[in-house]
Design a protein around this motif. Structure first.
Motif, PDB file in Angstrom:
ATOM      1  N   PRO A   1       0.805  -1.227   0.000  1.00 37.59           N
ATOM      2  CA  PRO A   1       0.000   0.000   0.000  1.00 37.59           C
ATOM      3  C   PRO A   1       0.834   1.270   0.000  1.00 37.59           C
ATOM      4  CG  PRO A   1       0.206  -0.795   2.234  1.00 37.59           C
ATOM      5  CD  PRO A   1       1.007  -1.746   1.371  1.00 37.59           C
ATOM      6  N   GLY A   2       2.159   1.135  -0.094  1.00 39.34           N
ATOM      7  CA  GLY A   2       3.027   2.301  -0.085  1.00 39.34           C
ATOM      8  C   GLY A   2       3.452   2.697   1.318  1.00 39.34           C
ATOM      9  N   ARG A   3       4.385   3.623   1.391  1.00 38.28           N
ATOM     10  CA  ARG A   3       4.880   4.083   2.682  1.00 38.28           C
ATOM     11  C   ARG A   3       3.731   4.624   3.526  1.00 38.28           C
ATOM     12  NH1 ARG A   3       9.233   5.470  -0.650  1.00 38.28           N
ATOM     13  NH2 ARG A   3       8.368   7.512  -1.148  1.00 38.28           N
ATOM     14  N   ASN A   4       3.713   4.195   4.769  1.00 42.12           N
ATOM     15  CA  ASN A   4       2.688   4.642   5.725  1.00 42.12           C
ATOM     16  C   ASN A   4       1.268   4.406   5.209  1.00 42.12           C
ATOM     17  OD1 ASN A   4       4.799   5.528   7.352  1.00 42.12           O
ATOM     18  ND2 ASN A   4       4.733   7.604   6.506  1.00 42.12           N
TER      19      ASN A   4
ATOM     20  N   ASP B   1      -1.127   9.956  15.316  1.00 42.11           N
ATOM     21  CA  ASP B   1      -0.665   8.597  15.058  1.00 42.11           C
ATOM     22  C   ASP B   1      -1.379   7.723  16.077  1.00 42.11           C
ATOM     23  OD1 ASP B   1       0.902   6.188  15.499  1.00 42.11           O
ATOM     24  OD2 ASP B   1       2.485   7.084  14.287  1.00 42.11           O
ATOM     25  N   THR B   2      -2.156   6.767  15.625  1.00 45.21           N
ATOM     26  CA  THR B   2      -2.985   6.002  16.568  1.00 45.21           C
ATOM     27  C   THR B   2      -2.148   5.199  17.557  1.00 45.21           C
ATOM     28  OG1 THR B   2      -3.157   4.169  14.991  1.00 45.21           O
ATOM     29  CG2 THR B   2      -4.898   5.813  14.925  1.00 45.21           C
ATOM     30  N   TYR B   3      -0.953   4.763  17.140  1.00 41.71           N
ATOM     31  CA  TYR B   3      -0.062   4.053  18.064  1.00 41.71           C
ATOM     32  C   TYR B   3       0.391   4.985  19.176  1.00 41.71           C
ATOM     33  CZ  TYR B   3       4.291   1.991  19.818  1.00 41.71           C
ATOM     34  OH  TYR B   3       5.291   1.515  20.627  1.00 41.71           O
ATOM     35  N   ASN B   4       0.913   6.156  18.806  1.00 40.61           N
ATOM     36  CA  ASN B   4       1.395   7.111  19.800  1.00 40.61           C
ATOM     37  C   ASN B   4       0.276   7.557  20.736  1.00 40.61           C
ATOM     38  OD1 ASN B   4       3.886   7.038  18.528  1.00 40.61           O
ATOM     39  ND2 ASN B   4       3.516   8.891  17.334  1.00 40.61           N
ATOM     40  N   ASP B   5      -0.885   7.872  20.153  1.00 41.00           N
ATOM     41  CA  ASP B   5      -2.001   8.383  20.951  1.00 41.00           C
ATOM     42  C   ASP B   5      -2.478   7.361  21.977  1.00 41.00           C
ATOM     43  OD1 ASP B   5      -1.833  10.605  19.380  1.00 41.00           O
ATOM     44  OD2 ASP B   5      -3.581  10.142  18.135  1.00 41.00           O
ATOM     45  N   SER B   6      -2.671   6.127  21.528  1.00 35.42           N
ATOM     46  CA  SER B   6      -3.192   5.115  22.452  1.00 35.42           C
ATOM     47  C   SER B   6      -2.153   4.713  23.490  1.00 35.42           C
ATOM     48  CB  SER B   6      -3.684   3.882  21.679  1.00 35.42           C
ATOM     49  OG  SER B   6      -2.643   3.284  20.950  1.00 35.42           O
ATOM     50  N   LEU B   7      -0.861   4.747  23.120  1.00 36.74           N
ATOM     51  CA  LEU B   7       0.191   4.414  24.081  1.00 36.74           C
ATOM     52  C   LEU B   7       0.287   5.497  25.159  1.00 36.74           C
ATOM     53  CD1 LEU B   7       2.360   2.334  24.742  1.00 36.74           C
ATOM     54  CD2 LEU B   7       3.963   3.634  23.338  1.00 36.74           C
ATOM     55  N   ALA B   8       0.196   6.765  24.753  1.00 36.57           N
ATOM     56  CA  ALA B   8       0.222   7.854  25.732  1.00 36.57           C
ATOM     57  C   ALA B   8      -0.961   7.744  26.686  1.00 36.57           C
ATOM     58  CB  ALA B   8       0.198   9.209  25.016  1.00 36.57           C
TER      59      ALA B   8
ATOM     60  N   PRO C   1       7.895  14.940  12.459  1.00 36.60           N
ATOM     61  CA  PRO C   1       7.289  15.174  11.142  1.00 36.60           C
ATOM     62  C   PRO C   1       6.666  13.929  10.532  1.00 36.60           C
ATOM     63  CG  PRO C   1       9.663  15.059  10.939  1.00 36.60           C
ATOM     64  CD  PRO C   1       9.363  14.986  12.412  1.00 36.60           C
ATOM     65  N   ALA C   2       7.195  12.747  10.874  1.00 34.80           N
ATOM     66  CA  ALA C   2       6.688  11.498  10.303  1.00 34.80           C
ATOM     67  C   ALA C   2       7.358  10.340  11.024  1.00 34.80           C
ATOM     68  CB  ALA C   2       6.991  11.429   8.806  1.00 34.80           C
ATOM     69  N   ILE C   3       6.842   9.146  10.790  1.00 31.37           N
ATOM     70  CA  ILE C   3       7.400   7.943  11.419  1.00 31.37           C
ATOM     71  C   ILE C   3       8.879   7.799  11.118  1.00 31.37           C
ATOM     72  CG2 ILE C   3       7.401   5.422  11.309  1.00 31.37           C
ATOM     73  CD1 ILE C   3       4.419   5.488  11.021  1.00 31.37           C
ATOM     74  N   ASP C   4       9.253   8.036   9.868  1.00 39.19           N
ATOM     75  CA  ASP C   4      10.620   7.760   9.434  1.00 39.19           C
ATOM     76  C   ASP C   4      11.449   9.012   9.190  1.00 39.19           C
ATOM     77  OD1 ASP C   4       9.131   8.578   7.298  1.00 39.19           O
ATOM     78  OD2 ASP C   4       9.719   6.971   5.939  1.00 39.19           O
ATOM     79  N   ARG C   5      11.041  10.149   9.799  1.00 40.04           N
ATOM     80  CA  ARG C   5      11.817  11.384   9.663  1.00 40.04           C
ATOM     81  C   ARG C   5      12.077  11.994  11.035  1.00 40.04           C
ATOM     82  NH1 ARG C   5       8.155  14.825   6.066  1.00 40.04           N
ATOM     83  NH2 ARG C   5       9.657  16.425   6.637  1.00 40.04           N
TER      84      ARG C   5
ATOM     85  N   GLY D   1       6.111   7.135  21.503  1.00 35.99           N
ATOM     86  CA  GLY D   1       6.586   7.596  20.214  1.00 35.99           C
ATOM     87  C   GLY D   1       7.173   6.433  19.442  1.00 35.99           C
ATOM     88  N   ARG D   2       7.534   6.689  18.208  1.00 33.54           N
ATOM     89  CA  ARG D   2       8.057   5.656  17.329  1.00 33.54           C
ATOM     90  C   ARG D   2       9.545   5.398  17.577  1.00 33.54           C
ATOM     91  NH1 ARG D   2       4.236   2.468  14.792  1.00 33.54           N
ATOM     92  NH2 ARG D   2       2.409   3.748  14.312  1.00 33.54           N
TER      93      ARG D   2
END
Length: 546
Positions: A140-143, A253-260, A282-286, A313-314
């Motif tokens: 599905p492409g990046r992110n 980011d649903t991962y960051n939000d739910s983990l917090a 700025p993004a998962i990989d930046r 966070g990631r």
């Protein structure tokens, strides 16, 4: 002598009409041919569309989407597909981003697909296991940026008698785009088995009148349940509030939000500690300006009493933060960073220089990272040895087989079987690009996901090899996979509730420690359970499950 008239003017009226009609017909013919060619999308490969610099689409014939690291395992999957082509089979898609400019991420993709292949091999083993699984890779492409195009293809495949797509598995990032993909697939009746997402909002709520994602099953605890497990690990409930602080990413980011949110829900004792300390990536990989933000955050933490940091966070940003914290003026203190499942990839991103920075000039560890890994290959052997040691303190001799805890012995047997399959694959000369490394749990989890789908399909089809299981058949099967029909996964017992969630699935608490020299160590610390205790015998789910 007068100049001759132009050719057009010399034509009779009927000739002019015929000439005009002929020219118009030629122009229309050219347009019919040229316009579609102009509109035809650029392609990377047959059926794979090129969008920007990415190759988006679905393939089961060995295409590697431009990522050489996955070439060998993609070809192995294609060979398995060809082998079962004349046997009753259905299609299962593995949906994961399969391109990246980062070498570490490309290696992770290889680990994921190695797990998919090994799960396919195990599911297809034996003459009586029908239907066989034909795997296709869906990029599905990046992110998951182009998930809509891939979902369109998968929905068409679910309606095709030649494809018979019956499930989509994979899914490794808890993002809004991932959520949209899962929602659209399940809304259209396509079962989804998520093997590597932990975000709370890509899950059905237990006991709700209506499921948010009908037909979704997950094999990992949500971030909320993983945080509960971490809090209960080794009696760590009741940490002093003043000695903990939450650092969290505000980027949506649903991962960051739910983990917090999960970390905020941990009960602590004593007066209030430092307020939450946000940053924005700025993004998962930046990285962006996170380095500068982390310097300020680290200074503020140094001025507090906190020595335990909950990090929502990631992995990329966790690494930068850990290095920044280790280099602060208060580095004579030791800090423990606690994070979620995404941190399982942290070790792969560490260089020798990074390890040295975590150790500091005096060689003592400045920062230890502790996280709730989805699984760890040392878990079952280590925990079983500890259980036997404790048993011998009050009993004579060795425990009999029937006395050993099922929640440890069954996953250990599953892991032993996977390791044997890896050895057998190598002995057969099948190249997977590298020997699967189970330490980061990726291969184990994607394997367990494909195996769960395969087990459900076999139970639906039963003894009628001419029957093709329907989409509804499989969706309805998720809620039956518990108790006697539990899945004996390498990552632990998978016992699905009526809402498709894995009941009380354990997490492996892992510590990433800088060590004294060289590269750091990834040490399994112990199992932790969302309910604070292990799954019940035979994984019978209690009626009061929240």
């Amino acid at each position: 002598m007068p100049s001759p008239l132009p050719r057009w003017n010399r034509l009779p009226r009927w000739g002019k009409i015929l000439y005009a009609l002929t020219s118009t017909a030629a122009l229309l013919a050219a347009l019919v041919y040229v316009v579609p060619e102009l509109r035809k999308p650029d392609t990377c490969h047959d059926g794979i569309e090129k969008i920007d610099d990415q190759c988006i689409g679905v393939d089961g014939a060995g295409y590697d989407f431009g990522t050489s690291e996955i070439s060998a395992v993609a070809e192995a999957i294609a060979a398995e597909n060809e082998k079962i082509d004349d046997t009753p089979h259905v299609t299962v898609a593995v949906m994961l981003p399969l391109q990246s400019q980062a070498a570490g991420l490309r290696r992770q993709m290889r680990s994921d697909l190695q797990g998919a292949y090994l799960g396919q091999r195990q599911s297809n083993a034996g003459d009586g296991n029908l239907p066989k699984i034909r795997l296709v890779l869906a990029n599905p492409g990046r992110n998951y940026a182009h998930q809509d195009k891939v979902v369109n293809t998968l929905l068409d495949m679910s309606k095709s008698d030649s494809d018979n797509l019956r499930a989509v598995t994979g899914f490794n990032l808890s993002l809004e785009a991932t959520k949209k993909a899962v929602a659209r697939l399940t809304e259209n009746g396509v079962p989804v088995l998520a093997s590597r997402i932990t975000g709370d909002d890509i899950a059905n709520v237990e006991g709700a009148e209506q499921q948010r994602f009908p037909g979704l099953a997950r094999i990992l605890p949500t971030n909320k349940n993983a945080a509960k497990a971490l809090a209960s690990f080794s009696g760590e409930e009741g940490r002093e509030n003043a000695r903990t602080v939450l650092v969290h990413d505000t980027r949506r980011d649903t991962y960051n939000d739910s983990l917090a949110s999960a970390f905020r829900g941990i009960e602590e004792t004593g007066p209030a500690g430092p307020a939450d300390m946000p940053f924005t990536s700025p993004a998962i990989d930046r990285s962006g300006t996170t380095g500068s933000q982390f310097k300020q955050i680290a200074n503020n933490i140094c001025d507090s009493k906190a020595d335990t940091v909950y990090f929502a966070g990631r992995t990329r940003h966790l690494r930068i933060f850990a290095l920044t914290l280790a280099g602060q003026t208060c580095a004579d203190r030791h800090f423990t960073l606690i994070s979620g499942s995404d941190a399982a990839s942290l070790r792969q991103g560490m260089s020798k220089k990074n390890w040295a920075e975590l150790r500091g000039e005096d060689g003592s560890a400045k920062v230890t990272v502790q996280y709730a890994a989805p699984a760890h290959p040392e878990a079952w052997e280590t925990e079983l040895s500890e259980w036997i040691k404790d048993w011998k303190k009050t009993n004579d001799g060795e425990p009999r087989k029937g006395q050993l805890p099922q929640y440890l012995t069954e996953p250990k047997a599953a892991l032993d079987q996977l390791e044997k399959l890896i050895d057998d694959t190598a002995a057969e000369g099948i190249d997977l690009g590298s020997v699967p490394d189970l330490d980061d749990s990726r291969t184990m989890l994607v394997h367990d996901g494909v195996l769960t789908v395969g087990t459900a399909l076999h139970k639906v089809q039963g003894t009628d090899e001419t029957r093709v299981p329907s989409l509804t058949d499989l969706s309805q099967q998720w809620s039956k996979l518990h108790s006697r029909h539990r899945i004996k996964g390498t990552s632990g017992l998978i016992c699905l509730t009526s809402d498709g969630n894995s009941y009380n699935k354990p997490v492996s608490v892992v510590r990433l420690h800088p060590g004294k020299d060289g590269e750091g160590t990834l040490k399994f610390a112990g199992l932790a359970w969302p309910t604070g205790k292990e799954q019940p015998e035979n994984c019978v789910i209690p009626s009061d499950t929240p």
